[in-house]
Write an enzyme that holds these catalytic residues in place. Structure first.
Site, PDB file in Angstrom:
ATOM      1  N   LYS A 116       0.848  -1.195   0.000  1.00  0.00           N
ATOM      2  CA  LYS A 116       0.000   0.000   0.000  1.00  0.00           C
ATOM      3  C   LYS A 116       0.882   1.242   0.000  1.00  0.00           C
ATOM      4  CE  LYS A 116      -3.841   2.358   0.425  1.00  0.00           C
ATOM      5  NZ  LYS A 116      -3.233   3.644  -0.005  1.00  0.00           N
ATOM      6  N   LYS A 225     -12.552  -8.121  -8.586  1.00  0.00           N
ATOM      7  CA  LYS A 225     -13.055  -8.651  -7.326  1.00  0.00           C
ATOM      8  C   LYS A 225     -14.448  -9.201  -7.570  1.00  0.00           C
ATOM      9  CE  LYS A 225     -10.462  -5.483  -4.293  1.00  0.00           C
ATOM     10  NZ  LYS A 225      -9.689  -4.694  -5.256  1.00  0.00           N
TER      11      LYS A 225
END
EC number: 4.2.1.113
Length: 339
Positions: A116, A225
């Site tokens: 991240k 996703k």
């Protein structure tokens, strides 16, 4: 709103859906996307555990495909699995560089890591230190990816990725928010000789037209996703139509939701997966809904449905007001889907 009806052709009655529902509240080991506690509605459905877990800030329209996915996975047969195990990457939140080894230890055998970056309140120097620590831990043969969640402007993305390119990045996920910005970032990086592939995530799963990013030439690969795209079958169809390589990822799901992602990855045609998938994130939760969690072993996860554990469902049961909030949300979203 994205059409989700094809993902759930024969939804069960709402009363049956709510009767199968358990609302859980599970702490995370480290804050991720600003989340310290992950709430989810888990279904003990006829065909196995399923999950409805759109983030709390999403309105009913944005949550609708997530419910379509949960109903499809729990109540409808799924496409044939072509793989028994799915290679996964480690996921490194926006932690200090000194914390990186401990995070990677939760992903045994993983030789790819997604890091991240562009966390609010942090600097590019923080990102560089974190990515450097991951590269040092994985060694030269490991793959390092970064994920900005759309947090940079196009100018900042070009500057940041030029600095991070020294660590031999596999790709940069959603460096900027819009499709137009992704096109600009990708073009400017190529023109400057920076060899970093661009992956699109939010520009696919949150878009009214999930295929726009592929048509615009905004990305080299797609992050998909299952939940936000309406389920395994609909996501699989979109991937095939887009014609770009993909990485199947998760949205900080419990093992019930991860199983959905694993089934999507397992059902994709040969050659469509672009390496390790982002489905190892149960390791970021400090609890789960099954005694046999879907976490990495030797860098991969077996494609299976977890058995729900009544004791764990009770241990992590949400407070009554939060349970009622989720039941009302599911009811409203169900009505929206059926209309």
């Amino acid at each position: 709103m994205t059409d989700t009806r094809s993902a759930a052709p024969a939804a069960p009655p709402l009363a049956e859906v709510l009767a199968a529902a358990h609302v859980v509240s599970i702490p995370t080991r480290t804050r991720f996307r600003g989340i310290a506690v992950r709430e989810a509605m888990i279904f003990d459905a006829p065909l196995g555990a399923s999950e409805f877990s759109p983030f709390l800030e999403y309105d009913d329209a944005e949550a609708a495909p997530w419910l379509a996915a949960a109903l499809d996975f729990g109540w409808a047969p799924q496409p044939e699995a072509l793989r028994e195990r799915i290679e996964v990457n480690a996921t490194v939140p926006a932690v200090g560089a000194h914390e990186v080894p401990a995070v990677l230890a939760r992903f045994p055998g993983c030789t790819t890591a997604k890091v991240k970056v562009a966390e609010r309140g942090q600097s590019l120097a923080d990102d560089v230190a974190r990515v450097r620590a991951v590269r040092e831990a994985l060694g030269p043969a490991g793959l390092v990816r970064v994920d900005a969640n759309g947090g940079w402007s196009a100018d900042d993305a070009v500057d940041a990725l030029a600095a991070l390119a020294d660590f031999d990045l596999d790709y940069a996920e959603q460096p900027s928010a819009s499709v137009d910005e992704l096109v600009e970032v990708r073009s400017r990086l190529r023109a400057s000789g920076v060899s970093v592939r661009i992956a699109a995530d939010e520009s696919v799963r949150k878009a009214e037209d999930p295929l726009a990013v592929a048509r615009a030439g905004a990305a080299d690969l797609l992050i998909v996703k299952a939940q936000p795209l309406g389920g395994v079958r609909r996501a699989r169809s979109l991937v095939i139509e887009a014609g770009l390589p993909v990485v199947v990822s998760s949205a900080l799901d419990t093992s019930a939701g991860i199983a959905m992602g694993l089934h999507l990855a397992a059902a994709l045609p040969e050659g469509m997966l672009a390496g390790a998938c982002g489905l190892g994130t149960v390791a970021l939760l400090d609890g789960d809904v099954t005694a046999s969690p879907l976490v990495p072993l030797d860098g991969a996860i077996e494609v299976r449905r977890p058995d729900l554990d009544p004791a764990l469902l009770e241990r992590y049961r949400a407070a009554p007001d939060r349970e009622e909030w989720w039941r009302q949300r599911a009811s409203r979203t169900y009505t929206l889907l059926r209309s």
